[in-house]
Structures are given as C-alpha cells and as structure tokens.
Design an enzyme around this catalytic site. Structure first.
Site, PDB file in Angstrom:
ATOM      1  N   SER A  13       0.991  -1.101   0.376  1.00 45.86           N
ATOM      2  CA  SER A  13      -0.212   0.097   0.258  1.00 45.86           C
ATOM      3  C   SER A  13       0.661   1.092  -0.231  1.00 45.86           C
ATOM      4  O   SER A  13       1.915   1.087  -1.044  1.00 45.86           O
ATOM      5  CB  SER A  13      -0.568  -0.022   1.466  1.00 45.86           C
TER       6      SER A  13
ATOM      7  N   ASP B  43      -0.832  -4.486  -3.379  1.00 48.11           N
ATOM      8  CA  ASP B  43      -1.605  -3.308  -3.550  1.00 48.11           C
ATOM      9  C   ASP B  43      -1.516  -1.757  -3.043  1.00 48.11           C
ATOM     10  O   ASP B  43      -1.457  -1.364  -2.594  1.00 48.11           O
ATOM     11  CB  ASP B  43      -2.570  -4.252  -1.929  1.00 48.11           C
TER      12      ASP B  43
ATOM     13  N   HIS C  58      -7.276  -5.257   0.599  1.00 46.22           N
ATOM     14  CA  HIS C  58      -6.212  -4.447   1.554  1.00 46.22           C
ATOM     15  C   HIS C  58      -5.875  -5.595   2.278  1.00 46.22           C
ATOM     16  O   HIS C  58      -4.531  -5.586   2.327  1.00 46.22           O
ATOM     17  CB  HIS C  58      -6.480  -3.608   1.480  1.00 46.22           C
TER      18      HIS C  58
HETATM   19  C1  LIG Z   1      -9.711   5.118   9.906  1.00 45.55           C
HETATM   20  C2  LIG Z   1      -8.324   4.361   9.225  1.00 45.55           C
HETATM   21  N1  LIG Z   1      -8.243   5.228   8.467  1.00 45.55           N
HETATM   22  C3  LIG Z   1      -7.155   6.004   8.300  1.00 45.55           C
HETATM   23  C4  LIG Z   1      -6.734   6.969   7.199  1.00 45.55           C
HETATM   24  C5  LIG Z   1      -8.087   4.251   6.778  1.00 45.55           C
HETATM   25  C6  LIG Z   1      -7.517   3.095   7.944  1.00 45.55           C
HETATM   26  N2  LIG Z   1      -7.250   1.691   7.193  1.00 45.55           N
HETATM   27  C7  LIG Z   1      -8.214   0.844   6.774  1.00 45.55           C
HETATM   28  C8  LIG Z   1      -7.690  -0.140   7.626  1.00 45.55           C
HETATM   29  C9  LIG Z   1      -6.716  -0.525   8.708  1.00 45.55           C
HETATM   30  C10 LIG Z   1      -7.334  -1.542   8.952  1.00 45.55           C
HETATM   31  C11 LIG Z   1      -7.233  -2.076  10.261  1.00 45.55           C
HETATM   32  C12 LIG Z   1      -6.769  -2.494  10.763  1.00 45.55           C
HETATM   33  C13 LIG Z   1      -6.230  -3.613  11.484  1.00 45.55           C
HETATM   34  C14 LIG Z   1      -7.273  -3.241  12.530  1.00 45.55           C
HETATM   35  C15 LIG Z   1      -7.129  -4.753  13.944  1.00 45.55           C
HETATM   36  F1  LIG Z   1      -8.435  -4.830  14.782  1.00 45.55           F
HETATM   37  F2  LIG Z   1      -7.263  -6.203  13.895  1.00 45.55           F
HETATM   38  F3  LIG Z   1      -6.309  -4.106  14.832  1.00 45.55           F
HETATM   39  C16 LIG Z   1      -8.947  -3.255  12.105  1.00 45.55           C
HETATM   40  C17 LIG Z   1      -9.167  -3.190  10.788  1.00 45.55           C
HETATM   41  C18 LIG Z   1      -8.706  -0.185   9.137  1.00 45.55           C
HETATM   42  C19 LIG Z   1      -8.588  -1.753   8.030  1.00 45.55           C
HETATM   43  C20 LIG Z   1      -6.428   1.932   5.827  1.00 45.55           C
HETATM   44  O1  LIG Z   1      -5.311   2.846   6.411  1.00 45.55           O
HETATM   45  C21 LIG Z   1      -6.017   0.831   4.926  1.00 45.55           C
HETATM   46  N3  LIG Z   1      -4.905   1.313   4.136  1.00 45.55           N
HETATM   47  C22 LIG Z   1      -3.498   0.869   4.916  1.00 45.55           C
HETATM   48  S1  LIG Z   1      -4.048  -0.484   6.195  1.00 45.55           S
HETATM   49  C23 LIG Z   1      -2.061  -0.803   6.448  1.00 45.55           C
HETATM   50  C24 LIG Z   1      -2.573  -1.770   8.033  1.00 45.55           C
HETATM   51  C25 LIG Z   1      -2.682  -0.720   9.034  1.00 45.55           C
HETATM   52  C26 LIG Z   1      -2.839  -1.311  10.552  1.00 45.55           C
HETATM   53  C27 LIG Z   1      -2.715  -2.587  10.476  1.00 45.55           C
HETATM   54  F4  LIG Z   1      -2.824  -2.793  11.850  1.00 45.55           F
HETATM   55  C28 LIG Z   1      -2.228  -3.865   8.955  1.00 45.55           C
HETATM   56  C29 LIG Z   1      -2.428  -2.804   8.159  1.00 45.55           C
HETATM   57  N4  LIG Z   1      -2.108   1.012   4.477  1.00 45.55           N
HETATM   58  C30 LIG Z   1      -1.960   2.142   3.406  1.00 45.55           C
HETATM   59  O2  LIG Z   1      -0.972   2.043   3.217  1.00 45.55           O
HETATM   60  C31 LIG Z   1      -2.762   2.589   3.528  1.00 45.55           C
HETATM   61  C32 LIG Z   1      -4.115   2.470   3.453  1.00 45.55           C
HETATM   62  C33 LIG Z   1      -5.121   3.505   2.703  1.00 45.55           C
HETATM   63  C34 LIG Z   1      -5.062   4.416   2.104  1.00 45.55           C
HETATM   64  C35 LIG Z   1      -3.358   3.336   1.987  1.00 45.55           C
END
Ligand SMILES: CCN(CC)CCN(C[C@]12C[C@](c3ccc(C(F)(F)F)cc3)(C1)C2)C(=O)Cn1c(SCc2ccc(F)cc2)nc(=O)c2c1C=CC2
Length: 403
Positions: free
Chosen positions: A247, A270, A325
């Site tokens: 990402s 991704d 993702h």
């Molecule tokens: C509301 C927050 N809002 C912030 C801008 C969007 C939050 N979000 C979707 C999420 C991460 C999600 C997630 C984690 C962890 C649990 C748990 F409960 F299991 F801990 C649940 C749910 C919440 C799925 C993303 O950011 C997606 N994403 C990611 S996720 C990378 C990641 C982060 C934390 C982790 F523990 C594992 C992986 N990396 C990127 O580079 C980019 C994006 C979007 C564009 C660029």
C-alpha cells in the site's frame, strides 16, 4: 486465550526450506537513524522463543489512535484478540545459510509498523532471503520509538522507570512517535509525497546499513539483543536486492526504485499511488510486479499505475480474486472468519491461499529479475495470473481508453 480458539488461528509457519530467525536493529538512537526487523535463514533451534507480534503496549495505543478507537477499551480488545500471537520466526537465532543471500527491503503500510508483515517476510527468509522490514519515522506508522540522551538533571535524578524496549545504554530515554492524521484542509498529496520521500530515504539508509554489516563493520545496536551481527559478514548477495512493500509501502517501493539503482526490481502489494508525483515515473527503470487485491483498487489508482508502464520494462500485474487490502498484512490470519470479514481483514478467499499465491508469484518474479538459480520458476504461471484464484492485470475497468 483469544487466539487459542478452535480454528487454530495464527500466522502460518513459512513453507520454504530454511528455518527463519528474526532480530531487531536500531542505529543510531534518533529518528534520523535506521530501525528495522531482520528476517533471515537460521540454524534450527528447539528451544528458541518466538517474538511477540506486537512488541509492546504503545503499539496497541498507536493502533487504537489510527483506528480512531478509544485507547482504554482497544487495549483490552487488542490484548485479548492479538496479545498472545507469536511471529513464525525464532528470536535472535544464529544466522545460517550455505550460499550468499539475496536481499529484500520491506516497507509497511499506513498505520502499520515493522512487525505486521511477518507472513510475507518470513516466507522470503525461509526461501533464502535476508529481509529488512523497515519501521518508518515519517509519522505514517501507528507508533514507533527512538531515544534521546538523558539531560544532566535526569542523569542526576537517577534511573527512570523501566522502558518497554530495553536500550543498550541507560542514559537513553525512550520517545514515542504516533500516527499523524491529516489535518482538515491539508493537501493529502503534499503530506503523503513528503512522507514517501522520507520513507524511500529510510529504505536506502537500511540498505546502506546492510552493506556495512556485510562488510563486517561494527554494529552499535541501540536495542539490547543477544544477536551477533558479525555472523552476517560476507553473507549477502548485494547485486541481488529488491524493494517490496504494501500500500503506502508499495508507493515507497516505486519512490525507492527511482532514487536507488541498487534496488534491481520491486514488488508493490496493493499499491496506493496517491503519494507519488507522476513526474518520477519516467525515471523508474527497474521491473515492477503489482500484486493487487480485488477489493482495494479504483480507476484513478489503476490509471496512475498504467502511467508507469513504459516500453521495454517488465511491468506485471495480477489480481487475487476475493482478496482485500488486509489480505497482505498478518492481521488477515488473526481473527475468526466472521469478525475478519466484518472488519474487512478477510476477503472471500482463504487468507492462507491468498498469501501463498502472493508469496509464490513474488518468488518467481524475484528469481526472474534478480537472476536467482532456485526453483521459484515453477511459479512463473502465477506471474501471468494463471490460477483459478488469480486474474492477469486488473478487475477495474478504466473509463478512458487512453491506457
Ligand atoms: C479509519 C482509519 N483510516 C485511516 C486513514 C483508514 C484505515 N485503513 C483501513 C484499515 C486498516 C484497518 C484495520 C487494521 C487493524 C485492525 C485490527 F482491528 F485488526 F487491529 C482492523 C482494521 C483499518 C483496515 C487504511 O488505512 C487502509 N490502508 C492501509 S492499512 C495498513 C495496516 C495498518 C494497520 C495494521 F494493523 C495493518 C495494516 N495501509 C495503507 O498504506 C493505506 C491504506 C489506505 C490507503 C493507504
């Protein structure tokens, strides 16, 4: 225990021929230094203990902030759900490999940190790679830490409460940096482009440190660890180096390839293209492999990726059907099916199948573009999307025909 429930959850052990070790390195103690988790082929040990998947409570707090969940309840939930998960690697195990190891520098996504992609990194290490999973200090990680020298007053005041990660010297004080959310009205591109440039610089810094380690130079690890870094002298094949990331980490791969010719190829899992300035696209000459989930992408993101396509350079793309993702970070393995699907941590596809396809396609691509003489070419058909769970290219239809 949260993760001892029936369907024996947990991060799958690596499938390659070598046992996997891992150890952490921070040099120097400031945020200008380098901080990464190293995964490597190791000697088989019965008694080895497994490192915690989330190393300490501040990371849970950072995740809560990132998820916009209240810290106190989230700590209990995360601890219950994930607190006792172990990484499929042997902490500080002695390095062991018969021949020189090709190298991967791995970059995590937004809100993640260095330990959350062990299913990817350990799989590469068990196939003979040395993998440095960088922890970025650009405020895109949920949390990260560094140290500062104690002031004279603090030194005089005597020892502080035990820090969560033991520093090698007791005149250092731990400092935590948490995820910086966008401020309303801020330009996402400006913030993220600045961050992606810092992230690429941090990947290059990690690579420089690996070169020093390979040359047998002294390693002053700020973290207290039993690992003997001199055992890595002359073990790396420093003509065979790849950048891999998820990402925001995928964007970091592209930025790193542009800035550093020692990276011979890149794999973007991704990829999130928003942070990148398309002016750099013509400067990226190395082969890139785009491995996409079916659910993450949108036309704008795919059309940016298409702009990277230039004549004569191997750019490949596959899409994993039913993947999301979160199919790439370790989270996809750590909850039951219905919680996982509800929180978009799992897609329709079995997480282990998706991870296998991604890892095997990656190994085949790395063999082809690093010139390895292993048997990863058995998975060449996956690079062309030839599998029931894969499709070549993307599922996203682009409106304009100018691709
Ligand atoms: C509301 C927050 N809002 C912030 C801008 C969007 C939050 N979000 C979707 C999420 C991460 C999600 C997630 C984690 C962890 C649990 C748990 F409960 F299991 F801990 C649940 C749910 C919440 C799925 C993303 O950011 C997606 N994403 C990611 S996720 C990378 C990641 C982060 C934390 C982790 F523990 C594992 C992986 N990396 C990127 O580079 C980019 C994006 C979007 C564009 C660029």
């Amino acid at each position: 225990m949260g993760n001892q429930c029936s369907n024996n959850l947990g991060i799958p052990p690596a499938k390659g021929p070598y046992p996997v070790g891992c150890t952490d390195l921070m040099v120097d103690h400031t945020t200008k230094g380098t901080f990464f988790r190293l995964y490597y082929p190791c000697q088989k040990r019965e008694t080895g203990d497994r490192p915690d998947w989330i190393p300490c409570r501040e990371y849970f707090n950072g995740l809560a902030d990132f998820m916009k969940i209240n810290r106190s309840i989230s700590e209990k939930i995360f601890n219950y759900l994930f607190g006792s998960f172990k990484i499929p690697a042997d902490l500080d195990a002695p390095f062991k490999s018969h021949d020189k190891c090709p190298v991967v520098v791995f970059s995590h996504g937004l809100g993640a940190f260095r330990t959350l992609y062990s299913a990817v990194c350990a799989e590469m290490a068990s196939n003979g790679f040395i993998v440095a999973s960088v922890e970025h200090r650009d405020q895109s990680a949920s949390a990260t830490f560094s140290y500062r020298e104690m002031s004279d007053a603090e030194k005089a005041a005597g020892p502080l409460p035990k820090p969560s990660s033991l520093p090698a010297s007791d005149t250092l004080v731990e400092e935590w940096m948490y995820y910086r959310a966008l401020v309303h009205g801020e330009s996402e591109f400006e913030v993220r482009n600045k961050q992606v440039q810092q992230r690429a610089a941090e990947c290059v810094r990690a690579l420089d440190k690996l070169f020093e380690i390979n040359a047998g130079m002294q390693v002053d690890n700020v973290l207290k660890s039993q690992f003997d870094w001199t055992t890595l002298e002359n073990t790396m094949d420093l003509c065979r180096i790849a950048a891999v990331g998820h990402s925001f980490g995928g964007a970091t791969v592209i930025q790193s390839l542009c800035q550093e010719v020692r990276f011979k190829c890149g794999i973007a899992l991704d990829v999130w293209m928003t942070p990148l300035d398309e002016e750099i696209f013509p400067k990226v000459k190395q082969p890139i492999f785009f491995i996409n989930s079916e659910k993450f992408h949108w036309a704008g993101n795919i059309s940016q990726i298409k702009k990277l396509d230039s004549a004569g350079i191997q750019r490949k793309m596959i899409t994993i059907r039913g993947a999301v993702h979160q199919s790439f970070p370790d989270f996809t393995f750590l909850t039951g099916n219905w919680i996982g699907k509800m929180m978009k941590l799992k897609g329709e596809i079995d997480p282990a199948v998706a991870m296998d396809l991604s890892n095997r396609a990656s190994l085949a691509f790395l063999q082809r573009h690093l010139g390895l003489n292993k048997d990863f070419n058995q998975w060449d058909p996956l690079i062309e999307g030839k599998d029931g769970n894969l499709m070549p290219g993307t599922n996203i239809t682009l409106l304009q025909s100018s691709i």
